[in-house]
Motif scaffolding. Structure first.
Motif, PDB file in Angstrom:
ATOM      1  N   PHE A 265       7.614  -1.743  -8.136  1.00 39.82           N
ATOM      2  CA  PHE A 265       6.339  -1.038  -8.290  1.00 39.82           C
ATOM      3  C   PHE A 265       6.584   0.463  -8.369  1.00 39.82           C
ATOM      4  CE2 PHE A 265       5.200  -5.087  -6.527  1.00 39.82           C
ATOM      5  CZ  PHE A 265       4.003  -5.409  -7.159  1.00 39.82           C
ATOM      6  N   ARG A 266       5.682   1.124  -9.141  1.00 40.71           N
ATOM      7  CA  ARG A 266       5.776   2.563  -9.381  1.00 40.71           C
ATOM      8  C   ARG A 266       4.402   3.187  -9.183  1.00 40.71           C
ATOM      9  NH1 ARG A 266       6.066   5.681 -14.543  1.00 40.71           N
ATOM     10  NH2 ARG A 266       7.667   7.294 -14.345  1.00 40.71           N
ATOM     11  N   LEU A 267       4.316   4.294  -8.439  1.00 35.17           N
ATOM     12  CA  LEU A 267       3.048   4.985  -8.201  1.00 35.17           C
ATOM     13  C   LEU A 267       2.820   6.010  -9.312  1.00 35.17           C
ATOM     14  CD1 LEU A 267       0.614   5.441  -6.325  1.00 35.17           C
ATOM     15  CD2 LEU A 267       1.998   7.142  -5.105  1.00 35.17           C
TER      16      LEU A 267
ATOM     17  N   LEU B  13      -0.603   1.856  -7.941  1.00 37.07           N
ATOM     18  CA  LEU B  13       0.685   1.166  -7.905  1.00 37.07           C
ATOM     19  C   LEU B  13       0.755   0.204  -9.084  1.00 37.07           C
ATOM     20  CD1 LEU B  13       1.215   0.373  -4.119  1.00 37.07           C
ATOM     21  CD2 LEU B  13       2.746   1.717  -5.575  1.00 37.07           C
ATOM     22  N   ARG B  14       1.652   0.476 -10.005  1.00 37.48           N
ATOM     23  CA  ARG B  14       1.768  -0.357 -11.206  1.00 37.48           C
ATOM     24  C   ARG B  14       3.132  -1.058 -11.193  1.00 37.48           C
ATOM     25  NH1 ARG B  14      -2.474   1.223 -14.339  1.00 37.48           N
ATOM     26  NH2 ARG B  14      -3.256   3.357 -13.979  1.00 37.48           N
ATOM     27  N   GLU B  15       3.116  -2.325 -11.538  1.00 40.09           N
ATOM     28  CA  GLU B  15       4.357  -3.099 -11.513  1.00 40.09           C
ATOM     29  C   GLU B  15       5.148  -2.882 -12.798  1.00 40.09           C
ATOM     30  OE1 GLU B  15       6.097  -7.552 -10.511  1.00 40.09           O
ATOM     31  OE2 GLU B  15       3.925  -7.256 -10.671  1.00 40.09           O
ATOM     32  N   LEU B  16       6.452  -2.695 -12.644  1.00 38.72           N
ATOM     33  CA  LEU B  16       7.379  -2.645 -13.771  1.00 38.72           C
ATOM     34  C   LEU B  16       8.049  -4.016 -13.871  1.00 38.72           C
ATOM     35  CD1 LEU B  16       9.173   0.796 -13.278  1.00 38.72           C
ATOM     36  CD2 LEU B  16       7.352   0.245 -14.869  1.00 38.72           C
TER      37      LEU B  16
ATOM     38  N   SER C 158       0.840  -1.199   0.000  1.00 36.87           N
ATOM     39  CA  SER C 158       0.000   0.000   0.000  1.00 36.87           C
ATOM     40  C   SER C 158       0.869   1.241   0.000  1.00 36.87           C
ATOM     41  CB  SER C 158      -0.918   0.024   1.229  1.00 36.87           C
ATOM     42  OG  SER C 158      -1.741  -1.122   1.264  1.00 36.87           O
ATOM     43  N   ALA C 159       0.469   2.242  -0.788  1.00 35.53           N
ATOM     44  CA  ALA C 159       1.122   3.549  -0.808  1.00 35.53           C
ATOM     45  C   ALA C 159       0.013   4.590  -0.832  1.00 35.53           C
ATOM     46  CB  ALA C 159       2.034   3.681  -2.016  1.00 35.53           C
ATOM     47  N   GLY C 160      -0.273   5.207   0.310  1.00 34.83           N
ATOM     48  CA  GLY C 160      -1.446   6.073   0.400  1.00 34.83           C
ATOM     49  C   GLY C 160      -2.695   5.232   0.202  1.00 34.83           C
ATOM     50  N   LYS C 161      -3.523   5.617  -0.752  1.00 30.71           N
ATOM     51  CA  LYS C 161      -4.743   4.873  -1.048  1.00 30.71           C
ATOM     52  C   LYS C 161      -4.530   3.785  -2.103  1.00 30.71           C
ATOM     53  CE  LYS C 161      -7.748   8.784   0.070  1.00 30.71           C
ATOM     54  NZ  LYS C 161      -8.823   9.698  -0.423  1.00 30.71           N
ATOM     55  N   ALA C 162      -3.377   3.756  -2.739  1.00 34.01           N
ATOM     56  CA  ALA C 162      -3.114   2.766  -3.791  1.00 34.01           C
ATOM     57  C   ALA C 162      -2.698   1.438  -3.168  1.00 34.01           C
ATOM     58  CB  ALA C 162      -2.033   3.278  -4.719  1.00 34.01           C
ATOM     59  N   ARG C 163      -3.115   0.344  -3.810  1.00 36.85           N
ATOM     60  CA  ARG C 163      -2.793  -1.007  -3.322  1.00 36.85           C
ATOM     61  C   ARG C 163      -2.374  -1.892  -4.485  1.00 36.85           C
ATOM     62  NH1 ARG C 163      -5.341  -3.261   1.265  1.00 36.85           N
ATOM     63  NH2 ARG C 163      -5.966  -5.034  -0.009  1.00 36.85           N
ATOM     64  N   ALA C 164      -1.499  -2.823  -4.168  1.00 36.18           N
ATOM     65  CA  ALA C 164      -1.099  -3.843  -5.136  1.00 36.18           C
ATOM     66  C   ALA C 164      -0.928  -5.153  -4.397  1.00 36.18           C
ATOM     67  CB  ALA C 164       0.203  -3.449  -5.835  1.00 36.18           C
ATOM     68  N   GLU C 165      -1.478  -6.218  -4.974  1.00 36.59           N
ATOM     69  CA  GLU C 165      -1.398  -7.538  -4.356  1.00 36.59           C
ATOM     70  C   GLU C 165      -0.570  -8.460  -5.241  1.00 36.59           C
ATOM     71  OE1 GLU C 165      -5.253  -9.048  -3.604  1.00 36.59           O
ATOM     72  OE2 GLU C 165      -5.942  -7.293  -2.455  1.00 36.59           O
TER      73      GLU C 165
END
Length: 507
Positions: A99-101, A106-109, A52-59
């Protein structure tokens, strides 16, 4: 008594990538460059994670346990930051996800394979384990895609000592069957670099070629299969033959005496060799100089065996002082007499080699191909010389042709150097030894580079000569030098113009 020996230099191993900072599961950093830091958290359950970064999430998940994350900076010239996760892949090997915000998400590179090294200059170095060494790949980061583009490399630095269990034939090139030298089984060598096959899988070295360095500083090509299925590997700093002064057994020369006893023709009876200096008054230069006085020294000598004799002029400002016995080829019964004329006050030494067959006394070959080094005589019909350059010494290998009574220079694609230098002015490492070739890397001012080898490109003929810097190329040729950067990347540089860009760093 004097001793002539060949000087070597220590070969640097592949540098270790910068260690990843301490992993964490909570942090605060400005990931999107808006000037406001995001609260970053990592929730882990076995091999699955929620980032999690702020409101963004990645699983996501790893094959094995999740270890944590660190904030990295792919490009220091933009305000963004990235999050690098580390876990375990199949078999417990390290695995990474990046990961990049962007746009509030959050999008994976997609990362290239291997352990990543990130230094903020839009370059990613990735270390990939191979059969017995580590391959270092280079990628450029493009924020507009975003993603990574590989920089092709023709050679990968290996720098591993190997003890092959079978004999090796080192080939001149990858295209033919000409042999540079043969190495006996269980003889240590250094695997210097790897050249991948164009169509082979990236992790498959069986179709590629390895550049191998022998104890005598000779370079040649071998297939992976020639090294054996499981070669005995030892890091190169532990090998004695890559340490200064330990490449060859020293050749001893004794002060010149009026006679010397030795069995030169192999009949079991020692012959008495008489070596006589001959006074020969040469015309001195008219100018008053340090060199002028030495022109009237003894500069000729005569070698005699029984009634056979041979007079030789050693040249002005040279005094014949030393002699010794060497063996060009242990496969024949003959031995040879070497006579040394010292150069004074600033000239190079001159060397003379004589053979006695029982019928005639004759010079073995002229001119002497090396600079002011006696060279080494391995006893296999070859003579090895330490060729002096402006910034390096490299091994010159010559083969004695008994029928022609001269030294022949069989082709070597490259000759080894192995000297370290500090970069005073940045320059580019090229993909191939050719003008206009693609750039692999630009070396950093103040960094240490290793000069691995040199190649003579476009040469039409090679004859014995004294080697000095870029003048070492035979007629029509150019000297190209193979460097390893401080980051472990390998590429070519044209010798011309490098003098002002480097300074020795041989410690």
């Amino acid at each position: 008594m004097i001793r002539a020996f060949l000087l070597g230099a220590v070969l640097l191993p592949l540098p270790v990538l910068a260690e990843m900072p301490v992993l964490t599961r909570t942090a605060s950093a400005d990931l999107d460059g808006d000037g406001k830091p995001e609260s970053i958290t990592l929730d882990v359950k076995d091999s699955t994670f929620v980032l999690s970064a702020g409101k963004a999430r990645a699983e996501g998940r790893f094959e094995g346990p999740v270890e944590g994350f660190t904030v990295v900076d792919l490009a220091s010239d933009d305000p963004r930051r990235e999050v690098l996760l580390k876990g375990q892949g199949a078999g417990g090997v390290p695995a990474y996800r990046l990961f990049r915000l962007t746009g509030g998400a959050l999008r994976e590179l997609a990362l290239p394979p291997g352990q990543p090294g990130i230094s903020g200059n839009r370059i990613l170095l990735a270390d990939v384990p191979m059969a017995f060494w580590v391959r270092r790949d280079k990628y450029l980061y493009d924020a507009a895609k975003p993603g990574f583009t590989e920089v092709p490399q023709p050679l990968y630095f290996v720098g591993k000592g190997v003890v092959p269990q079978q004999a090796l034939k080192l080939l001149v090139s990858r295209e033919g069957n000409s042999v540079v030298t043969e190495v006996a089984a269980k003889t240590p060598v250094v695997v210097l670099a790897f050249s991948p096959a164009p169509d082979a899988a990236r992790d498959d070295d069986s179709q590629g070629w390895y550049v191998v360095l022998t104890r005598q500083h000779l370079l040649g090509w071998v297939r992976r299969t020639a090294l054996g299925a499981t070669p005995l590997v030892q890091d190169t700093p532990d090998f004695p033959f890559i340490k200064p002064g330990a490449f060859h057994e020293e050749t001893e020369l004794k002060e010149l005496a009026s006679s010397l006893d030795a069995d030169l023709n192999g009949d079991g009876q020692a012959e008495t060799l008489r070596i006589e200096k001959l006074p020969e008054m040469a015309h001195a230069p008219s100018r008053d100089s340090e060199e002028a006085a030495c022109w009237q020294d003894d500069n000729a000598f005569k070698v005699s065996i029984g009634k056979a004799s041979l007079k030789t002029d050693s040249g002005p400002c040279l005094t014949v002082s030393y002699a010794g016995i060497v063996d060009l080829d242990t496969r024949d019964p003959l031995k040879e007499l070497v006579v040394v004329a010292d150069g004074r006050p600033s000239l190079e030494n001159q060397y003379f080699l004589f053979r006695w067959t029982g019928r005639a006394l004759e010079p073995a070959f002229r001119p002497w191909p090396g600079p002011d080094q006696l060279g080494a005589f391995p006893g296999n019909g070859t003579v090895l010389f330490d060729a002096d350059g402006l910034r390096w010494r490299s091994m010159e290998r010559w083969v004695y042709g008994a029928q022609q009574n001269k030294l022949l220079s069989p082709p070597q694609e490259w000759t080894y150097i192995g000297w370290n230098h500090t970069v005073k002015q940045s320059f580019a490492l090229s993909f191939a030894p050719a003008k206009g070739s693609a750039v692999i890397a630009n070396v950093r001012v103040g960094s240490t580079v290793t000069l691995l080898a040199r190649a003579e490109v476009g040469a039409t003929e090679k004859t014995p000569h004294r080697v000095s810097g870029s003048n070492a190329a035979p007629r029509g040729g150019e000297i190209w030098l193979l460097f390893k950067s401080e980051t472990g990347l390998v590429g070519w540089v044209l010798d011309k113009g490098l003098k002002l860009m480097l300074e020795p760093s041989l410690g």
